[in-house]
Design an enzyme around this catalytic site. Structure first.
Site, PDB file in Angstrom:
ATOM      1  N   TYR A   1     -10.534  -3.632  -3.860  1.00  0.00           N
ATOM      2  CA  TYR A   1      -9.552  -3.265  -5.181  1.00  0.00           C
ATOM      3  C   TYR A   1      -9.871  -4.294  -6.075  1.00  0.00           C
ATOM      4  O   TYR A   1     -10.037  -5.612  -5.502  1.00  0.00           O
ATOM      5  CB  TYR A   1      -7.997  -3.386  -4.786  1.00  0.00           C
ATOM      6  CG  TYR A   1      -7.589  -2.070  -4.204  1.00  0.00           C
ATOM      7  CD1 TYR A   1      -8.145  -0.849  -4.512  1.00  0.00           C
ATOM      8  CD2 TYR A   1      -6.402  -2.101  -3.743  1.00  0.00           C
ATOM      9  CE1 TYR A   1      -7.670   0.355  -3.876  1.00  0.00           C
ATOM     10  CE2 TYR A   1      -5.816  -0.906  -3.121  1.00  0.00           C
ATOM     11  CZ  TYR A   1      -6.335   0.285  -3.284  1.00  0.00           C
ATOM     12  OH  TYR A   1      -5.608   1.475  -2.891  1.00  0.00           O
TER      13      TYR A   1
ATOM     14  N   GLU B   1       4.144   8.546  -1.118  1.00  0.00           N
ATOM     15  CA  GLU B   1       2.937   8.315  -0.358  1.00  0.00           C
ATOM     16  C   GLU B   1       3.069   8.928   0.651  1.00  0.00           C
ATOM     17  O   GLU B   1       4.174   9.082   1.368  1.00  0.00           O
ATOM     18  CB  GLU B   1       3.168   6.671  -0.173  1.00  0.00           C
ATOM     19  CG  GLU B   1       1.980   6.144   0.539  1.00  0.00           C
ATOM     20  CD  GLU B   1       1.927   4.554   0.676  1.00  0.00           C
ATOM     21  OE1 GLU B   1       2.097   3.955  -0.145  1.00  0.00           O
ATOM     22  OE2 GLU B   1       2.070   4.288   2.010  1.00  0.00           O
TER      23      GLU B   1
ATOM     24  N   TYR C   1       4.558  -7.592  -2.908  1.00  0.00           N
ATOM     25  CA  TYR C   1       3.290  -6.958  -1.940  1.00  0.00           C
ATOM     26  C   TYR C   1       2.304  -7.789  -2.269  1.00  0.00           C
ATOM     27  O   TYR C   1       1.385  -7.903  -1.255  1.00  0.00           O
ATOM     28  CB  TYR C   1       3.162  -5.778  -2.557  1.00  0.00           C
ATOM     29  CG  TYR C   1       1.956  -5.044  -1.877  1.00  0.00           C
ATOM     30  CD1 TYR C   1       2.101  -4.735  -0.562  1.00  0.00           C
ATOM     31  CD2 TYR C   1       0.942  -4.399  -2.782  1.00  0.00           C
ATOM     32  CE1 TYR C   1       0.983  -3.938  -0.004  1.00  0.00           C
ATOM     33  CE2 TYR C   1      -0.080  -3.881  -2.141  1.00  0.00           C
ATOM     34  CZ  TYR C   1      -0.323  -3.500  -0.856  1.00  0.00           C
ATOM     35  OH  TYR C   1      -1.018  -2.828  -0.428  1.00  0.00           O
TER      36      TYR C   1
ATOM     37  N   ARG D   1      -1.319 -11.419   5.163  1.00  0.00           N
ATOM     38  CA  ARG D   1      -1.717 -10.721   6.252  1.00  0.00           C
ATOM     39  C   ARG D   1      -3.308 -10.960   6.365  1.00  0.00           C
ATOM     40  O   ARG D   1      -3.761 -11.039   7.463  1.00  0.00           O
ATOM     41  CB  ARG D   1      -1.725  -9.173   5.898  1.00  0.00           C
ATOM     42  CG  ARG D   1      -2.478  -8.333   6.498  1.00  0.00           C
ATOM     43  CD  ARG D   1      -1.865  -6.708   6.282  1.00  0.00           C
ATOM     44  NE  ARG D   1      -2.210  -6.380   4.858  1.00  0.00           N
ATOM     45  CZ  ARG D   1      -2.011  -5.070   4.331  1.00  0.00           C
ATOM     46  NH1 ARG D   1      -1.490  -4.214   5.187  1.00  0.00           N
ATOM     47  NH2 ARG D   1      -2.271  -4.847   3.279  1.00  0.00           N
TER      48      ARG D   1
ATOM     49  N   ARG E   1      -8.806   3.745   5.225  1.00  0.00           N
ATOM     50  CA  ARG E   1      -7.793   4.836   4.914  1.00  0.00           C
ATOM     51  C   ARG E   1      -7.548   5.773   5.930  1.00  0.00           C
ATOM     52  O   ARG E   1      -6.586   6.477   5.756  1.00  0.00           O
ATOM     53  CB  ARG E   1      -8.906   5.714   3.975  1.00  0.00           C
ATOM     54  CG  ARG E   1      -9.403   4.735   2.411  1.00  0.00           C
ATOM     55  CD  ARG E   1      -8.178   4.608   1.691  1.00  0.00           C
ATOM     56  NE  ARG E   1      -8.560   4.231   0.537  1.00  0.00           N
ATOM     57  CZ  ARG E   1      -7.541   3.451  -0.463  1.00  0.00           C
ATOM     58  NH1 ARG E   1      -6.202   3.682  -0.308  1.00  0.00           N
ATOM     59  NH2 ARG E   1      -8.005   2.653  -1.597  1.00  0.00           N
TER      60      ARG E   1
HETATM   61  C1  3EB Z   1      -3.009   2.238  -1.580  1.00  0.00           C
HETATM   62  O1  3EB Z   1      -3.766   3.115  -1.519  1.00  0.00           O
HETATM   63  C2  3EB Z   1      -1.503   2.783  -1.639  1.00  0.00           C
HETATM   64  O2  3EB Z   1      -1.224  -2.493   2.102  1.00  0.00           O
HETATM   65  O3  3EB Z   1      -1.217  -1.634   4.100  1.00  0.00           O
HETATM   66  C3  3EB Z   1      -1.620   2.391   1.343  1.00  0.00           C
HETATM   67  C4  3EB Z   1      -1.741   2.303   2.788  1.00  0.00           C
HETATM   68  C5  3EB Z   1      -1.148   1.408   0.639  1.00  0.00           C
HETATM   69  C6  3EB Z   1      -1.580   0.768   3.276  1.00  0.00           C
HETATM   70  C7  3EB Z   1      -1.172  -1.534   3.024  1.00  0.00           C
HETATM   71  C8  3EB Z   1      -1.090   0.005   1.202  1.00  0.00           C
HETATM   72  C9  3EB Z   1      -1.281  -0.089   2.242  1.00  0.00           C
HETATM   73  O4  3EB Z   1      -3.335   1.436  -2.001  1.00  0.00           O
HETATM   74  C10 3EB Z   1      -0.687   1.568  -0.859  1.00  0.00           C
END
Ligand code: 3EB
Length: 336
Positions: A207, A326, A146, A153, A220
């Site tokens: 993050y 999720e 990932y 990306r 989000r």
């Molecule tokens: C998160 O909140 C959970 O990498 O495109 C959620 C939505 C998550 C999109 C992405 C990853 C992605 O981090 C994982």
């Protein structure tokens, strides 16, 4: 899918896209609608006369379909659906250490082709991007797969001078069976969306490095910039701040996710007139890591969203090893 097949040609004119998750045989190419196939087993679906276990997007037609390289697309002049699959094997350099390099190259190639198609077709704003690839949690060459996906990306966004924070698409990225190709599909618009963040969560582009050296590039949620004001909620996990919550407990994770989705609905309602998006009226897709958790997740979710909400459950891996599920959602506003 049997239900989907029954419709007359006129019904198909208003179909923007069909995504199949059950791996069955679907003789619907005749209707001119290409089928996106994702190898994520269906664990459960709300009975629904039109859609069965496929994801079907319908909008007012007429539609125009085509293909550019690997990208299959269809649009009605207002919204465009585009999808592509890339086999990592195509980019393998023959060494087993290529496991992550091939994923990076496939991701770069896929995203370049996708964005090239969106720009050429004059739908330059992806509102929502879905990503599926195999072995998402597997360690490979200094980090989980990932993390490599995130790096590749983000490289493409940077290279194409697209924003990597703030005005970024809503998204999800989940793991499917080993040997599946990278599959990416999206809904795009000629108009920029309104991107939304969750006050309970750190923005993904911020993050800290413990979740990988390169941040994920997604918002989000977003509201489409057109009159329909469609709300797209990204894959939402049991994350508070930047930390995973309730490791090992799928029921508590479900409840935390619903708190996150409620917060996103609040953020969306603050951007339109009135309380127009409602938890009970969204359509949900739930990615479940362990099939045996589906019944207990469904019980928790139903307590919150009600028995009538449409929910599709798929078996898929979540991008952090401690996350068991999720949930994503889409909805249109209630009439004023
Ligand atoms: C998160 O909140 C959970 O990498 O495109 C959620 C939505 C998550 C999109 C992405 C990853 C992605 O981090 C994982």
């Amino acid at each position: 899918m049997n239900e989907v097949r029954r419709h007359p040609a006129s019904w198909w004119q208003d179909v923007l896209a069909v995504v199949s998750f059950d791996g069955g045989v679907h003789p619907m190419a005749a209707a001119g609608v290409s089928l996106t196939d994702v190898k994520a087993p269906v664990l459960g679906a709300t009975a629904d006369g039109d859609h069965g276990t496929a994801e079907v997007w319908r909008l007012a037609g007429p539609m125009h379909s085509g293909q550019r390289g690997r990208v299959c697309y269809r649009h009605n002049g207002r919204l465009l659906f585009a999808s592509l699959s890339v086999a990592e094997a195509e980019f393998a350099d023959g060494t087993t250490a290529g496991a992550a390099t091939a994923l990076r190259r496939a991701t770069e190639a896929g995203y370049r082709e996708m964005f090239d198609a969106l720009e050429t077709l004059a739908f330059p704003y992806p509102l929502r991007i879905w990503n599926f690839f195999s072995d998402i949690n597997l360690a490979a060459e200094d980090g989980e797969r990932y993390w490599h996906f995130n790096g590749a990306r983000q490289d493409v966004f940077i290279d194409l001078k697209r924003s990597i924070a703030g005005n970024v698409p809503a998204a999800s990225a989940v793991g499917v069976a080993t040997c599946s190709p990278l599959t990416v599909y999206c809904i795009a618009s000629a108009q920029a969306p309104i991107a939304l963040e969750n006050p309970r969560q750190c923005s993904a582009w911020d993050y800290p490095a413990q979740y990988g050296p390169r941040s994920p590039t997604f918002a989000r949620a977003c509201i489409s910039g057109d009159a329909a004001q469609t709300l797209f909620i990204s894959g939402t996990a049991s994350i508070v701040g930047h930390a995973s919550a309730h490791a090992g407990d799928q029921r508590e994770q479900t409840r935390e996710i619903v708190r996150n989705i409620r917060a996103l609905i609040g953020a969306a309602n603050a951007r339109v007139d009135g309380q127009r998006y409602r938890l009970e009226h969204l359509h949900y897709k739930v990615y479940v890591r362990q099939a045996e958790h589906q019944p207990s997740i469904d019980r928790e979710l139903r307590q919150e969203v009600g028995a009538a909400a449409r929910v599709l459950y798929l078996k898929a891996d979540i991008c952090r090893p401690d996350l068991l599920l999720e949930i994503e959602a889409v909805g249109t506003p209630e009439p004023l």
